[in-house]
Structures are given as structure tokens and as C-alpha cells.
Design a protein around this motif. Sequence first.
Motif, PDB file in Angstrom:
ATOM      1  N   VAL A  17       0.852  -1.184   0.000  1.00 30.96           N
ATOM      2  CA  VAL A  17       0.000   0.000   0.000  1.00 30.96           C
ATOM      3  C   VAL A  17       0.895   1.243   0.000  1.00 30.96           C
ATOM      4  O   VAL A  17       1.918   1.271   0.703  1.00 30.96           O
ATOM      5  CB  VAL A  17      -0.914   0.001   1.254  1.00 30.96           C
ATOM      6  CG1 VAL A  17      -1.675   1.317   1.386  1.00 30.96           C
ATOM      7  CG2 VAL A  17      -1.890  -1.172   1.182  1.00 30.96           C
ATOM      8  N   LEU A  21      -1.072   7.037   1.780  1.00 33.75           N
ATOM      9  CA  LEU A  21      -2.303   6.535   1.184  1.00 33.75           C
ATOM     10  C   LEU A  21      -3.322   7.645   0.969  1.00 33.75           C
ATOM     11  O   LEU A  21      -4.046   7.650  -0.036  1.00 33.75           O
ATOM     12  CB  LEU A  21      -2.899   5.430   2.065  1.00 33.75           C
ATOM     13  CG  LEU A  21      -4.177   4.761   1.551  1.00 33.75           C
ATOM     14  CD1 LEU A  21      -3.997   4.221   0.144  1.00 33.75           C
ATOM     15  CD2 LEU A  21      -4.620   3.652   2.500  1.00 33.75           C
ATOM     16  N   ASP A  22      -3.417   8.584   1.907  1.00 29.93           N
ATOM     17  CA  ASP A  22      -4.378   9.673   1.747  1.00 29.93           C
ATOM     18  C   ASP A  22      -4.084  10.476   0.488  1.00 29.93           C
ATOM     19  O   ASP A  22      -5.007  10.874  -0.240  1.00 29.93           O
ATOM     20  CB  ASP A  22      -4.376  10.576   2.985  1.00 29.93           C
ATOM     21  CG  ASP A  22      -2.982  11.047   3.373  1.00 29.93           C
ATOM     22  OD1 ASP A  22      -1.991  10.502   2.849  1.00 29.93           O
ATOM     23  OD2 ASP A  22      -2.889  11.965   4.205  1.00 29.93           O
ATOM     24  N   PHE A  55      -9.763   6.800   4.403  1.00 32.53           N
ATOM     25  CA  PHE A  55      -9.516   5.400   4.729  1.00 32.53           C
ATOM     26  C   PHE A  55      -9.405   5.247   6.236  1.00 32.53           C
ATOM     27  O   PHE A  55      -9.225   6.221   6.977  1.00 32.53           O
ATOM     28  CB  PHE A  55      -8.251   4.876   4.038  1.00 32.53           C
ATOM     29  CG  PHE A  55      -6.959   5.371   4.644  1.00 32.53           C
ATOM     30  CD1 PHE A  55      -6.288   4.637   5.607  1.00 32.53           C
ATOM     31  CD2 PHE A  55      -6.417   6.589   4.255  1.00 32.53           C
ATOM     32  CE1 PHE A  55      -5.102   5.098   6.177  1.00 32.53           C
ATOM     33  CE2 PHE A  55      -5.226   7.057   4.800  1.00 32.53           C
ATOM     34  CZ  PHE A  55      -4.572   6.311   5.762  1.00 32.53           C
ATOM     35  N   HIS A  56      -9.523   4.000   6.672  1.00 26.20           N
ATOM     36  CA  HIS A  56      -9.358   3.686   8.092  1.00 26.20           C
ATOM     37  C   HIS A  56      -8.465   2.457   8.178  1.00 26.20           C
ATOM     38  O   HIS A  56      -8.604   1.519   7.387  1.00 26.20           O
ATOM     39  CB  HIS A  56     -10.714   3.418   8.741  1.00 26.20           C
ATOM     40  CG  HIS A  56     -10.631   3.188  10.210  1.00 26.20           C
ATOM     41  ND1 HIS A  56     -10.014   4.068  11.075  1.00 26.20           N
ATOM     42  CD2 HIS A  56     -11.090   2.162  10.993  1.00 26.20           C
ATOM     43  CE1 HIS A  56     -10.097   3.606  12.318  1.00 26.20           C
ATOM     44  NE2 HIS A  56     -10.741   2.456  12.288  1.00 26.20           N
ATOM     45  N   LYS A  57      -7.548   2.453   9.116  1.00 27.86           N
ATOM     46  CA  LYS A  57      -6.580   1.357   9.224  1.00 27.86           C
ATOM     47  C   LYS A  57      -6.604   0.755  10.609  1.00 27.86           C
ATOM     48  O   LYS A  57      -6.599   1.467  11.617  1.00 27.86           O
ATOM     49  CB  LYS A  57      -5.165   1.876   8.911  1.00 27.86           C
ATOM     50  CG  LYS A  57      -4.070   0.807   8.952  1.00 27.86           C
ATOM     51  CD  LYS A  57      -2.725   1.406   8.575  1.00 27.86           C
ATOM     52  CE  LYS A  57      -1.628   0.343   8.490  1.00 27.86           C
ATOM     53  NZ  LYS A  57      -1.323  -0.257   9.784  1.00 27.86           N
ATOM     54  N   CYS A  61      -4.883  -4.047   8.094  1.00 29.67           N
ATOM     55  CA  CYS A  61      -6.102  -3.938   7.282  1.00 29.67           C
ATOM     56  C   CYS A  61      -6.508  -2.483   7.056  1.00 29.67           C
ATOM     57  O   CYS A  61      -6.524  -1.674   7.995  1.00 29.67           O
ATOM     58  CB  CYS A  61      -7.248  -4.694   7.948  1.00 29.67           C
ATOM     59  SG  CYS A  61      -6.927  -6.467   8.129  1.00 29.67           S
ATOM     60  N   TYR A  62      -6.863  -2.190   5.808  1.00 30.45           N
ATOM     61  CA  TYR A  62      -7.297  -0.851   5.410  1.00 30.45           C
ATOM     62  C   TYR A  62      -8.744  -0.921   4.926  1.00 30.45           C
ATOM     63  O   TYR A  62      -9.099  -1.824   4.151  1.00 30.45           O
ATOM     64  CB  TYR A  62      -6.436  -0.316   4.276  1.00 30.45           C
ATOM     65  CG  TYR A  62      -4.973  -0.137   4.616  1.00 30.45           C
ATOM     66  CD1 TYR A  62      -4.448   1.119   4.896  1.00 30.45           C
ATOM     67  CD2 TYR A  62      -4.108  -1.228   4.638  1.00 30.45           C
ATOM     68  CE1 TYR A  62      -3.091   1.286   5.194  1.00 30.45           C
ATOM     69  CE2 TYR A  62      -2.767  -1.071   4.935  1.00 30.45           C
ATOM     70  CZ  TYR A  62      -2.265   0.178   5.208  1.00 30.45           C
ATOM     71  OH  TYR A  62      -0.944   0.342   5.495  1.00 30.45           O
ATOM     72  N   VAL A  64     -11.639   1.146   2.840  1.00 32.53           N
ATOM     73  CA  VAL A  64     -11.932   2.250   1.931  1.00 32.53           C
ATOM     74  C   VAL A  64     -13.371   2.100   1.450  1.00 32.53           C
ATOM     75  O   VAL A  64     -13.972   1.030   1.567  1.00 32.53           O
ATOM     76  CB  VAL A  64     -10.970   2.279   0.725  1.00 32.53           C
ATOM     77  CG1 VAL A  64      -9.556   2.634   1.160  1.00 32.53           C
ATOM     78  CG2 VAL A  64     -10.996   0.955  -0.035  1.00 32.53           C
TER      79      VAL A  64
END
Length: 302
Positions: A17, A21-22, A55-57, A61-62, A64
Motif C-alpha cells: 500500500v 495513502l491519503d 480510509f481507516h486502518k 487492514c485498510y 476504503v
Amino acid sequence: MWFRNLRIYTLAPDFSVPEQLDQALEPMRFKPCGRSEMASFGWASPFGRDSEVLFHKIGPCYLVSARKEEKVLPSSVVNAQLDELVAQREAELARKLPSKEKQAMKEDLIHRLLPQAFSKFKQVAAMIDTQLGIVVVDASSASAAEDVLGLLRSSFGSLPVKPWFAEHPSELYFTQFLRQQQLADGFEFGDEVELRDANDSGAVVRCRQHDLSGTEIETHLAHNKQVTKLGLIWQQRVQFVLEQDLAIKRFKATDVLVDEQDKLVDATPEQRIDADFALLSGEIGQLFPQLVSLFQTELSVN
């Protein structure tokens, strides 16, 4: 927040990833349709419309979420107005209009009607598990899942994935499971099954809320029907229907799991989503390797 469908794709071993990421997701952020646009598709916050977070992590694990807007223009309305316009134009010219000209008129009509059209919205969530090397999309159809994978590919630059599949056709495994009335530890049969005639006669039998160990199922198997969908329960925690392409439908928590989750009280919506995703990613993280091993059993179906 709970996935109702699991379409699982395996990632290439060297996938990672993006560190920022943002920033990778931001250029593809969802924007509402313009006046002349039929559809719009992009990333939206998994925490809802009031959040800017894309996103949330949790651990490896992510989470979206993709949002799609489609303008709704009923074909009956478009065709009715088009017929009137074509009739008027043909009367003016005293000749029949060719198909190419009618199509141009239709496109112009749709363009003029779009600003008045209603919008239909749909949100599709996906999870990336970098430890297991999988992407899981909460989509009932393969095409909807491919749309989300395409959006990920656009954001990441590349996305080396392929659908999770078994070495042999899944119906051979399903049929063997029911013939032998035997599953790997942790799994038990649910109450749903679909059987199809192996001779391509088109005969289909679908059972719900049905005992899969009964003589009726045995009779269908004895008459050369193959199992193409199979209901399963895992660890008494989740239940689901496994389809022929190994898509998982009607993925639901059992009462055991619901009771555990209900211990979270007075939670904010964000806290609830965080807790749900922690639970979901944890369950999938344990379930998927066991599902894979389920399809590594030796086949002996005649």
C-alpha cells in the motif's frame, strides 16, 4: 458497518500500500455529477458524508469506500419525448430521418434532460489485508467489484490482483462435502443449497431453511445433480452462502458474535465503525485461511 458480500481477490506477493495513502486516494475523491454528467465515481469517507478521511486502518487492514452517483433518466420518458421530436422533424423535412440523425437527437435530448434528472447513490466498501495479501469487496456482482478494483488501480498506479479460486471446479468440492456429510473442523452446514443437473438439462433445485443432511438432498445427489451453492457456518460465529465462483453472499454474524459486539455501549458512529471493522477484519483474517484449506482437500467425487 458490516460486509454483506465478500468478493475476495489475491494480491501479488510484492504488492504494498502506498506510504502516503491519503495522497494516493485524494485525486480520485468522489465529486457529485456535473449538470451534463451521467455518472460520477470516486472515494468517499467510510465514516460518512461529514468526514473527510478517505480510509481507516487497523493493524494490517485498510478500509476504503467508493461512492457512485448515477443520474436516473427513465428510458420510457426519453423515448416518448424523442418520438415527438422525431415526428416533428420528419414533418418539417417531409422525409424519414436516418438512424444516425435520430441517435444524435437522442443524445442532445439526454443532455438537455440531465439537469432535471434524479440521482441514485451507491456506496461500496472494500478491505485490503496486507498480511493475508487479499482485497475483499462488499459487492454482490463481479462488475461492481471490478469497478472498485479499477478505482484502486487508478489511485495506486497498479493493482496486481486475481480472483480467489480453487484448483478444481468448486461444485466438485461442494458436492463431495454433501455426499460425505463431512467438512473441515470449524465448519458446519447451513440451511441453504442449490443443486443443478450435471447433464445440462437445466434442472435446478434451490432449498432454504432446509436440513442438508436429509434424504431429499441424498436423492438429488444420487440423480447426478451437483451442488453449485452451499450454505456454511464457521465457528458458530458467521454464516454465509458460498457460490460457484467462490463469492460469499449473505455474510452474517451469528447470535454468538452479535452478543459479543453488543457489549459496546454509548459509542459514537465513528467508534461503532471502528469496532465493527476491527471485528470484521479479525473474522475474515481467521476465516479466509481456513476457507482456502477447505478447498485443498483431496477430491474423490465420481
